[in-house]
Motif scaffolding. Structure first.
Motif, mmCIF file in Angstrom:
data_model
loop_
_atom_site.group_PDB
_atom_site.id
_atom_site.type_symbol
_atom_site.label_atom_id
_atom_site.label_comp_id
_atom_site.label_asym_id
_atom_site.label_seq_id
_atom_site.Cartn_x
_atom_site.Cartn_y
_atom_site.Cartn_z
ATOM 1 N N ASN A 127 -20.897 19.385 51.433
ATOM 2 C CA ASN A 127 -22.116 19.504 52.192
ATOM 3 C C ASN A 127 -23.244 20.022 51.609
ATOM 4 O O ASN A 127 -23.648 21.054 51.845
ATOM 5 N N ARG A 186 -26.242 26.280 54.916
ATOM 6 C CA ARG A 186 -24.732 25.588 54.627
ATOM 7 C C ARG A 186 -23.655 26.791 54.151
ATOM 8 O O ARG A 186 -22.591 26.466 54.548
ATOM 9 N N LYS A 190 -20.216 27.479 56.237
ATOM 10 C CA LYS A 190 -18.916 27.633 55.705
ATOM 11 C C LYS A 190 -18.192 28.626 56.073
ATOM 12 O O LYS A 190 -16.819 28.672 55.936
#
Ligand code: GDP
Ligand code: MG
Length: 192
Positions: A127, A186, A190
């Motif tokens: 991603n 992001r 995660k």
């Protein structure tokens, strides 16, 4: 202002790694002539009228975004040597990508979509943060891609969107702050 990439060194602090010791690799993609090197030079704090046509450059800078230091290594090497090997490396090595087209060049906009697709293919399950950039927004009368088209494309490709003018330094700071925020988002998601 507590952060700045668009003008001189006062708020662009030392290069090096940020608090967690990580340097974020950000890669510029896009067709020839769209303004990648111009944007990169602004980020790097290089003299305005120094319009070098060097094939490839890297810029190492730390910027402060939301009161936190971020260390960025910006790669402007996409067109260097015209080498297929290098392009594959580019697709693989980035922690984040800036895909640039010119709002005065429809073909460069279509190329941007292609690059997005290539990137998706190269980094399937990841991603990765991507910002789609419509540059040269100052050239109002030769515009071929509307803001809405740009925005719609970004929605389809699930990435952020911004229009910039490297010539006027418009939104360039926002662009680089934006990429830092995307990287952080992001990363946070995660870790959860
Ligand atoms: P690159 O090939 O993607 O690295 O593009 P460059 O940064 O070399 O820019 C190509 C040409 O477009 C140069 O002549 C720049 O001065 C010009 N240019 C870049 N950004 C802008 C912009 O925002 N507005 C205008 N009017 N010209 C720009
Ligand atoms: Mg260039």
């Amino acid at each position: 202002r507590d952060s700045c990439v668009s003008d001189s060194s006062d708020s662009v602090i030392s290069s090096g790694s940020d608090s967690d010791g990580h340097v974020h690799k950000v890669v510029l993609l896009g067709e020839h002539g769209v303004g990648k090197s111009s944007l990169a030079r602004i980020f790097g704090g290089v003299e305005e009228n120094h319009e070098s046509d060097e094939a490839g450059n890297m810029y190492d800078r730390s910027i402060i975004v939301d009161d936190e230091e971020a260390s960025i290594l910006l790669y402007d090497v996409w067109e260097q040597d015209n080498s297929q090997w290098l392009r594959e490396q580019c697709m693989r090595m980035g922690d984040a990508y800036i895909i640039v087209y010119s709002v005065t060049d429809k073909a460069s906009f279509e190329k941007a979509s292609e690059l997005r697709i290539q990137l998706r293919r190269a980094r399937q399950s990841e991603n990765i943060p991507i910002i789609l950039v419509g540059n040269k927004s100052d050239l109002v009368r030769s515009r071929e891609v509307s803001v809405d088209e740009g925005r719609a494309c970004a929605v389809v490709f699930d990435c952020k969107f911004i229009e910039t003018s490297a010539s006027l330094h418009h939104n360039v700071q926002d662009l680089f702050e934006g990429i830092v925020r995307q990287i952080r988002l992001r990363k946070d998601s995660k870790e959860e």
